[in-house]
Design an enzyme around this catalytic site. Structure first.
Site, PDB file in Angstrom:
ATOM      1  N   HIS A  88       0.838  -1.201   0.000  1.00 36.11           N
ATOM      2  CA  HIS A  88       0.000   0.000   0.000  1.00 36.11           C
ATOM      3  C   HIS A  88       0.873   1.251   0.000  1.00 36.11           C
ATOM      4  O   HIS A  88       1.341   1.670   1.056  1.00 36.11           O
ATOM      5  CB  HIS A  88      -0.908   0.009   1.228  1.00 36.11           C
ATOM      6  CG  HIS A  88      -2.001  -1.002   1.163  1.00 36.11           C
ATOM      7  ND1 HIS A  88      -3.259  -0.698   0.696  1.00 36.11           N
ATOM      8  CD2 HIS A  88      -2.005  -2.316   1.474  1.00 36.11           C
ATOM      9  CE1 HIS A  88      -4.005  -1.791   0.734  1.00 36.11           C
ATOM     10  NE2 HIS A  88      -3.276  -2.788   1.206  1.00 36.11           N
ATOM     11  N   GLU A 141      -0.034   4.288  -0.286  1.00 36.00           N
ATOM     12  CA  GLU A 141      -0.698   5.377   0.452  1.00 36.00           C
ATOM     13  C   GLU A 141      -0.492   5.261   1.959  1.00 36.00           C
ATOM     14  O   GLU A 141      -0.728   6.214   2.689  1.00 36.00           O
ATOM     15  CB  GLU A 141      -2.195   5.424   0.106  1.00 36.00           C
ATOM     16  CG  GLU A 141      -3.056   4.358   0.754  1.00 36.00           C
ATOM     17  CD  GLU A 141      -2.991   2.973   0.134  1.00 36.00           C
ATOM     18  OE1 GLU A 141      -3.747   2.099   0.602  1.00 36.00           O
ATOM     19  OE2 GLU A 141      -2.211   2.735  -0.815  1.00 36.00           O
TER      20      GLU A 141
END
Length: 80
Positions: free
Chosen positions: A62, A64
């Protein structure tokens, strides 16, 4: 720790050993190992972290949720 396998421009500013956020240990198996641009070690296994083919790029982690390294990678996506 990221183990870079290829000098791909998506990894501009990303260093060997940089950390990224993985939620789980699930992973995919790549049919063509030439598409692997980064891996990570999970126990005694190598897990594909980033693949690229032509204009398609995918991450197993991920970005983010990966702090400054993730922001850099996302910026590289935008610039790509």
């Amino acid at each position: 720790n990221l183990e870079i396998q290829s000098n791909h421009k998506i990894l501009s500013g990303i260093a060997q050993g940089d950390h990224f956020y993985f939620v789980h240990s699930y992973h995919f198996k790549v049919q063509n190992s030439e598409n692997i641009i980064a891996q990570v070690s999970y126990g005694s296994n190598k897990i594909t972290a980033i693949i690229a083919q032509d204009n398609i790029i995918a991450t197993q982690f991920h970005p983010e949720k990966s702090a400054d390294n993730g922001l850099k990678l996302l910026q590289n996506f935008i610039n790509f």
